[in-house]
Design a protein around this motif. Structure first.
Motif, PDB file in Angstrom:
ATOM      1  N   TRP A  52       0.684  -0.961  -0.245  1.00 50.64           N
ATOM      2  CA  TRP A  52      -0.158   0.054  -0.221  1.00 50.64           C
ATOM      3  C   TRP A  52       0.748   1.201   0.036  1.00 50.64           C
ATOM      4  CZ3 TRP A  52       0.708   2.939   4.225  1.00 50.64           C
ATOM      5  CH2 TRP A  52       1.236   3.136   5.106  1.00 50.64           C
ATOM      6  N   VAL A  53       2.322   1.274  -0.172  1.00 50.46           N
ATOM      7  CA  VAL A  53       2.475   2.346   0.595  1.00 50.46           C
ATOM      8  C   VAL A  53       2.835   3.541  -0.287  1.00 50.46           C
ATOM      9  CG1 VAL A  53       5.005   3.285   1.434  1.00 50.46           C
ATOM     10  CG2 VAL A  53       4.263   1.850   2.552  1.00 50.46           C
ATOM     11  N   PRO A  54       3.254   3.120  -1.788  1.00 46.72           N
ATOM     12  CA  PRO A  54       3.471   3.537  -3.479  1.00 46.72           C
ATOM     13  C   PRO A  54       2.233   4.460  -3.613  1.00 46.72           C
ATOM     14  CG  PRO A  54       4.578   1.246  -3.986  1.00 46.72           C
ATOM     15  CD  PRO A  54       3.779   1.070  -1.761  1.00 46.72           C
ATOM     16  N   TYR A  55       1.168   3.742  -3.560  1.00 48.99           N
ATOM     17  CA  TYR A  55       0.281   4.900  -3.497  1.00 48.99           C
ATOM     18  C   TYR A  55      -0.511   5.595  -2.362  1.00 48.99           C
ATOM     19  CZ  TYR A  55      -1.523   0.484  -5.737  1.00 48.99           C
ATOM     20  OH  TYR A  55      -1.335  -0.926  -6.487  1.00 48.99           O
ATOM     21  N   ALA A  56       0.231   5.061  -1.241  1.00 47.89           N
ATOM     22  CA  ALA A  56       0.126   5.814  -0.398  1.00 47.89           C
ATOM     23  C   ALA A  56       0.792   7.572  -0.300  1.00 47.89           C
ATOM     24  CB  ALA A  56       0.074   5.580   1.588  1.00 47.89           C
ATOM     25  N   ARG A  57       2.151   6.735  -1.166  1.00 44.64           N
ATOM     26  CA  ARG A  57       2.954   8.867  -1.192  1.00 44.64           C
ATOM     27  C   ARG A  57       2.299   8.910  -1.954  1.00 44.64           C
ATOM     28  NH1 ARG A  57       8.913   6.417  -0.290  1.00 44.64           N
ATOM     29  NH2 ARG A  57       9.408   5.961   2.692  1.00 44.64           N
ATOM     30  N   TYR A  58       2.182   8.674  -3.361  1.00 37.94           N
ATOM     31  CA  TYR A  58       1.403   8.826  -4.532  1.00 37.94           C
ATOM     32  C   TYR A  58       0.582   9.821  -4.165  1.00 37.94           C
ATOM     33  CZ  TYR A  58       1.496   9.872  -9.315  1.00 37.94           C
ATOM     34  OH  TYR A  58       1.781  10.677 -10.768  1.00 37.94           O
ATOM     35  N   ALA A  59      -0.602   9.180  -3.666  1.00 36.12           N
ATOM     36  CA  ALA A  59      -1.667   9.718  -3.443  1.00 36.12           C
ATOM     37  C   ALA A  59      -1.962  11.591  -2.221  1.00 36.12           C
ATOM     38  CB  ALA A  59      -3.033   8.782  -2.466  1.00 36.12           C
ATOM     39  N   ARG A  60      -0.916  11.317  -1.305  1.00 36.76           N
ATOM     40  CA  ARG A  60      -0.557  12.140  -0.662  1.00 36.76           C
ATOM     41  C   ARG A  60       0.020  13.453  -1.511  1.00 36.76           C
ATOM     42  NH1 ARG A  60       4.154  13.693   2.011  1.00 36.76           N
ATOM     43  NH2 ARG A  60       4.011  14.924   4.002  1.00 36.76           N
TER      44      ARG A  60
END
Length: 271
Positions: A145-153
């Motif tokens: 989930w981390v790549p999604y979270a960082r990009y979304a942020r």
């Protein structure tokens, strides 16, 4: 869309992914044999006209097992990517929009997650909650989930200062409404690209877990467990390892090609 259809890498990736999806959906129809049927008299038969990809150490048809293994790979890939995307998008939205202590805490949690080895995380999860298909999906989903979270942020940090967000706030819209009705739709395109790229990674992780005996358990055929079963016979029956390994390789390569093509197509700076 025409740019994707004229891109050789995109066509190769789309063809491979579509072929695996077709095999997963119609495995019971197109499979020439029962993937679980054993015959010791037919063990380690080399590829021929009856068994196109040969048989394994207990006489099971390898082609049939690869076809049925595609069903597990697709289920794990789509399920895990769905879990990762939903969790990562939610974390990224909250961390980017609210910021402050909450945002910092969520991003530090992402950093801690990146420091944890995947295999140790999977072993701990499966030891506590047990194995099985759903457990594998959740493990890989929680891992990615981390790549999604960082990009979304990163996108939300820009969008929260935009005029349409300020107008929504001035009109009295709630934070939840702004996040999920106005900000979240702007994340769909980029996150689809990440999801496509992670599809191959999820299948690779599932194969690794199955190879180690931590994935979907026997007798259900999976590509990783087929490689694990055949490694002891690689000198005398090379086909038992080669063809399942090629299935993993081609699918990961196809998903990567398709993700690259989608990224170029959705990039507004590309011409």
């Amino acid at each position: 869309m025409a740019r994707i259809l004229t891109n050789p890498k995109a066509l190769i990736g789309l063809s491979i992914v579509a072929l695996v999806l077709f095999a997963a959906l119609f495995a019971d129809v197109i499979s020439p044999y029962d993937p679980l049927r054993q015959s010791l008299r037919a063990r380690h038969l080399p590829p021929d006209t009856l068994h196109w990809l040969g048989t394994d150490h207990v006489g099971r048809d390898i082609l049939s097992r690869i076809i049925h293994g595609a069903r597990i790979s697709v289920m794990v890939g789509i399920g895990a990517v769905g879990v990762s995307a939903a969790l990562g998008m939610l974390v990224g939205l909250v961390a980017g929009y609210y910021g402050g202590v909450l945002g910092a805490f969520l991003m530090r949690a992402a950093d801690i997650k990146l420091a944890m080895p995947m295999i140790l995380f999977a072993i701990a999860w499966i030891a506590f909650f047990g194995g099985g298909l759903m457990s594998v999906i959740i493990v890989i989903g929680l891992w990615g989930w981390v790549p999604y979270a960082r990009y979304a942020r990163s996108i939300v940090l820009t969008l929260r200062e935009s005029l349409f967000v300020e107008a929504s706030v001035a009109l009295g819209a709630s934070s939840q409404s702004i996040l999920f009705r106005h900000v979240a739709p702007n994340l769909v395109g980029p996150l689809i690209v990440i999801a496509t790229l992670q599809l191959g990674e999820a299948v690779l992780l599932e194969s690794a877990l199955s190879f180690l005996g931590l994935g979907v358990q026997a007798p259900t055929p999976t590509w990783g467990s087929m490689v694990s079963d055949g490694r002891s016979y690689i000198d005398t029956a090379w086909w038992t390892v080669t063809f399942p390994g090629l299935a993993i390789t081609f699918f990961v390569l196809g998903a990567s090609f398709l993700g690259d093509a989608l990224r170029d197509w959705l990039d507004p700076r590309s011409t």
